[in-house]
Write a protein that holds these residues in place. Sequence first.
Motif, PDB file in Angstrom:
ATOM      1  N   ARG A 277      44.801  78.334 -88.578  1.00  0.00           N
ATOM      2  CA  ARG A 277      46.067  78.146 -87.887  1.00  0.00           C
ATOM      3  C   ARG A 277      46.970  77.186 -88.667  1.00  0.00           C
ATOM      4  NH1 ARG A 277      45.310  77.255 -82.077  1.00  0.00           N
ATOM      5  NH2 ARG A 277      45.742  79.464 -81.893  1.00  0.00           N
TER       6      ARG A 277
ATOM      7  N   GLU B 179      44.043  96.923 -89.688  1.00  0.00           N
ATOM      8  CA  GLU B 179      44.970  97.582 -88.764  1.00  0.00           C
ATOM      9  C   GLU B 179      44.303  97.882 -87.422  1.00  0.00           C
ATOM     10  OE1 GLU B 179      48.028  99.926 -90.229  1.00  0.00           O
ATOM     11  OE2 GLU B 179      48.351  97.975 -91.122  1.00  0.00           O
ATOM     12  N   LEU B 180      42.995  97.769 -87.363  1.00  0.00           N
ATOM     13  CA  LEU B 180      42.290  98.052 -86.112  1.00  0.00           C
ATOM     14  C   LEU B 180      41.973  96.775 -85.350  1.00  0.00           C
ATOM     15  CD1 LEU B 180      39.817 100.843 -87.216  1.00  0.00           C
ATOM     16  CD2 LEU B 180      41.841 101.064 -85.819  1.00  0.00           C
ATOM     17  N   LEU B 181      41.539  95.739 -86.082  1.00  0.00           N
ATOM     18  CA  LEU B 181      41.256  94.444 -85.469  1.00  0.00           C
ATOM     19  C   LEU B 181      42.241  93.462 -86.092  1.00  0.00           C
ATOM     20  CD1 LEU B 181      37.356  94.541 -85.896  1.00  0.00           C
ATOM     21  CD2 LEU B 181      38.656  95.267 -83.917  1.00  0.00           C
ATOM     22  N   ALA B 182      43.276  93.115 -85.330  1.00  0.00           N
ATOM     23  CA  ALA B 182      44.374  92.329 -85.893  1.00  0.00           C
ATOM     24  C   ALA B 182      43.894  90.976 -86.405  1.00  0.00           C
ATOM     25  CB  ALA B 182      45.458  92.130 -84.846  1.00  0.00           C
TER      26      ALA B 182
ATOM     27  N   GLU C  67      37.644  86.502 -80.464  1.00  0.00           N
ATOM     28  CA  GLU C  67      38.143  87.680 -79.770  1.00  0.00           C
ATOM     29  C   GLU C  67      37.192  88.865 -79.910  1.00  0.00           C
ATOM     30  OE1 GLU C  67      42.307  90.093 -79.695  1.00  0.00           O
ATOM     31  OE2 GLU C  67      42.314  87.935 -80.012  1.00  0.00           O
ATOM     32  N   PHE C  68      36.625  89.036 -81.087  1.00  0.00           N
ATOM     33  CA  PHE C  68      35.790  90.210 -81.312  1.00  0.00           C
ATOM     34  C   PHE C  68      34.300  89.896 -81.303  1.00  0.00           C
ATOM     35  CE2 PHE C  68      39.887  91.003 -83.549  1.00  0.00           C
ATOM     36  CZ  PHE C  68      40.389  91.880 -82.612  1.00  0.00           C
TER      37      PHE C  68
ATOM     38  N   GLN D 271      44.199  87.311 -86.972  1.00  0.00           N
ATOM     39  CA  GLN D 271      44.894  86.130 -86.453  1.00  0.00           C
ATOM     40  C   GLN D 271      43.838  85.072 -86.191  1.00  0.00           C
ATOM     41  OE1 GLN D 271      44.338  85.878 -82.835  1.00  0.00           O
ATOM     42  NE2 GLN D 271      43.197  87.781 -82.896  1.00  0.00           N
TER      43      GLN D 271
ATOM     44  N   GLY E  33      49.498  79.656 -89.669  1.00  0.00           N
ATOM     45  CA  GLY E  33      50.268  79.692 -88.437  1.00  0.00           C
ATOM     46  C   GLY E  33      49.565  80.549 -87.386  1.00  0.00           C
ATOM     47  N   PRO E  34      50.024  80.432 -86.124  1.00  0.00           N
ATOM     48  CA  PRO E  34      49.317  81.096 -85.029  1.00  0.00           C
ATOM     49  C   PRO E  34      49.551  82.604 -84.951  1.00  0.00           C
ATOM     50  CG  PRO E  34      51.226  79.916 -84.210  1.00  0.00           C
ATOM     51  CD  PRO E  34      51.139  79.607 -85.667  1.00  0.00           C
ATOM     52  N   GLN E  35      50.552  83.119 -85.639  1.00  0.00           N
ATOM     53  CA  GLN E  35      50.862  84.535 -85.471  1.00  0.00           C
ATOM     54  C   GLN E  35      49.891  85.420 -86.236  1.00  0.00           C
ATOM     55  OE1 GLN E  35      54.956  83.591 -86.478  1.00  0.00           O
ATOM     56  NE2 GLN E  35      55.481  85.363 -85.247  1.00  0.00           N
ATOM     57  N   SER E  36      49.830  86.676 -85.809  1.00  0.00           N
ATOM     58  CA  SER E  36      48.970  87.615 -86.520  1.00  0.00           C
ATOM     59  C   SER E  36      49.636  87.978 -87.843  1.00  0.00           C
ATOM     60  CB  SER E  36      48.764  88.871 -85.697  1.00  0.00           C
ATOM     61  OG  SER E  36      49.931  89.632 -85.697  1.00  0.00           O
TER      62      SER E  36
ATOM     63  N   ARG F 130      42.686 106.214 -91.473  1.00  0.00           N
ATOM     64  CA  ARG F 130      41.401 106.341 -90.768  1.00  0.00           C
ATOM     65  C   ARG F 130      40.434 107.241 -91.516  1.00  0.00           C
ATOM     66  NH1 ARG F 130      42.140 104.514 -84.914  1.00  0.00           N
ATOM     67  NH2 ARG F 130      43.960 103.265 -85.270  1.00  0.00           N
TER      68      ARG F 130
ATOM     69  N   ARG G  16      50.133  90.683 -91.038  1.00  0.00           N
ATOM     70  CA  ARG G  16      50.068  92.104 -91.327  1.00  0.00           C
ATOM     71  C   ARG G  16      50.398  92.333 -92.777  1.00  0.00           C
ATOM     72  NH1 ARG G  16      53.309  96.018 -90.101  1.00  0.00           N
ATOM     73  NH2 ARG G  16      51.855  97.334 -91.217  1.00  0.00           N
TER      74      ARG G  16
END
Lengths: 397, 287
Positions: free
Chosen positions: B111, B210-213, B221-222, B215, B115-118, B142, B120
């Motif tokens: 973080r 792209e499947l598990l963001a 989370e996962f 961040q 930073g806190p954002q995801s 995929r 990409r």
Amino acid sequence: MRFFKRILSIAAVVSVAVAGTAAAETIKIGLITSSSGQGTFLGEQMIQAAQLYMNQNKDRLPAGTDVKLIVRDDGGPNPDKARQLAQELIVREKVDFLTGFIWSPNAAAVAPLSTEAKVPTLLMNAGASINITLSPYFVRFSMGTSTAPFYLGKWAGARFKTSYIAVTDYGPGFDSEKYFELGFKENAGAEVVGRVRMPINTADFVPYLQKVKELKPDVLFVFVPTGRIGVNFVKAFNDLGLAKQGIKLVGTGDITADEELPSLGDAALGLLTVHHYSGAAERQATKDFNAAWAAAYGKDSIPSFAAPQAWDTMDAIYEAIIAQEGKVESDESMEILRNYKSDKSPRGTISIDPKTRDIRQNEYLREVRKVEGRLANVEIEIVGQQVLDPWVEQNSK
Amino acid sequence: MLEVINVVFHGAAFGMVLYVITVGLSITMGLMRFANLAHGMFAMVGGYALIVSMGRYGVPYPAALGLAFVASCLMGYVLERLLYSRFYGDSELAQVLISIGLIFVAIALVRMVFGPQSQRVDLPSYLQGQWHIFGLDWIAYRVFIIVVGALLILALWFGIERTRWGAKVRAAVDNRAMAQSIGIDTSRIFSLTFMLGSGLAGLGGALGVELLAVQPGYPFEFLVIFLMVVALGGIGSLRGTFFAALLIGLADTACKYWIPELGSFLLYGLVIVFLGLRPGGLFGAQT
């Protein structure tokens, strides 16, 4: 660099606080927000916007009056913690105003305290429609979550025959689902062909959208919490080629939040959303706000909608302080706050509805376009002119 | 029929990502009896490595995938030597606490830096959009995930089943004391396997951006879904992990598609029922 700026901004609060103690009359504002946990990004912007406003408007305060901002971290959606912090701010710090609140449940938990202690409480976010009714000392400067979906629905129903509704499976998602449908069906013949509620931790939306691909509605309405979730949704929409099939994706501003546009990339071009604020607006107040923000926090920091909401909240507090010449009394403050009006907000003209204490503002239809090489939410039409949250309107009678 | 094909396709892609990430966790748990809850951290590091190398330094996608693998391998190796190896044989509570602590440290560091954002990253143009084959639309990215996943499975199967090193790993999983007593350097096997497992997690994290963001909250989370794969597959079983990952990927996708009202409830419910009947998982030792 960003790290040092943060330190500098913290130093700025401390210096404001220190200066405050020396003055004769000190007004205390308690700001409860999330600077850790979920919602950190919006929370930090609230603090930054409040500090920026205070630095820029020092001279407007009556002579001998000082304002002290006391920031507390609720660590995300955490009602108990928020209530405990509010109690501390009211009892120990004896704050004159409470504000902040990213999360609706947190604000709801504080409502009884605001009522009992008669502390004017200004909501900088906390958009769940029902929230504003929970305390006569609440005033909302953000938005109600039913507003944008309702006016978007109304607009879409006049142009498209069939729609599919996809929302996140939590309170604001249900509000959005209900009010988009209400607005959409105000148009004769407009029909909702399907709907889905998606869990809040969904990262991969392709399976949900596969269904939409087979149903082929004219328009797909989506509501998800602001931030990365919207990015993922738009990505999945494009991956499946739904746009090429002629399905139009529309949503609240949360799927094309200003600060997320760079990570959305060109995939966002042409998206239509309804929201009460865009940093790309042509208004002078918006441009001034952006310039002040860039000067304070650097060009790479993009203010989200939470920043102007916090800015306007601070403006209302200052108005109350100035009108009472530095000697604030809670019921008199409430009287001033509930009659607050401004045409200098970064989001255009806003006012507080005296009866419901909720905000009246414009809902803009925006399209994502490239402006000077950067993606921007360009406002193309006002779909709700100085409107109140439709739920609040219905339930205030 | 079309619906079934779509569900199987999306589910398989998700399952492949899950497999590549969790296979390392399953092996290290089987090998060292170490409950490394911080395994997702390595996947996150892989994701960030891909994003930074592509986004900031313009590294081409395949090379960035390799980099993600190497970066998390290194991190796994260093952490295993410095930290994890000191807790082998300790109580589960100590292991859980140390790995949860590691997650907190990783989240805070990430973080602070990103930073806190995801985050990409834009995939190369050849992986964007869809391929039109057999009259159907296939999302290019995929298809790529499934192909890479399948190749990795073959390579791993060969490595474990057909090489000397693999035989040693299997021996150590089955009976560590016996393996040690016939002269297998289990401590070295542990290090190498841990490193490889971390590297695979990093590769999986990068493959699945792209499947598990990606961040800061990623490792938490996962965590649940990773642990579900391991538990369902049976600890230490390559084959079990593969089928479990595929099953969970398919079930998750099918639930979202046909019965979204139930959310993830059905998936969790099925896992609970299954583990109640077979606590050792699909292919684990039944105790």
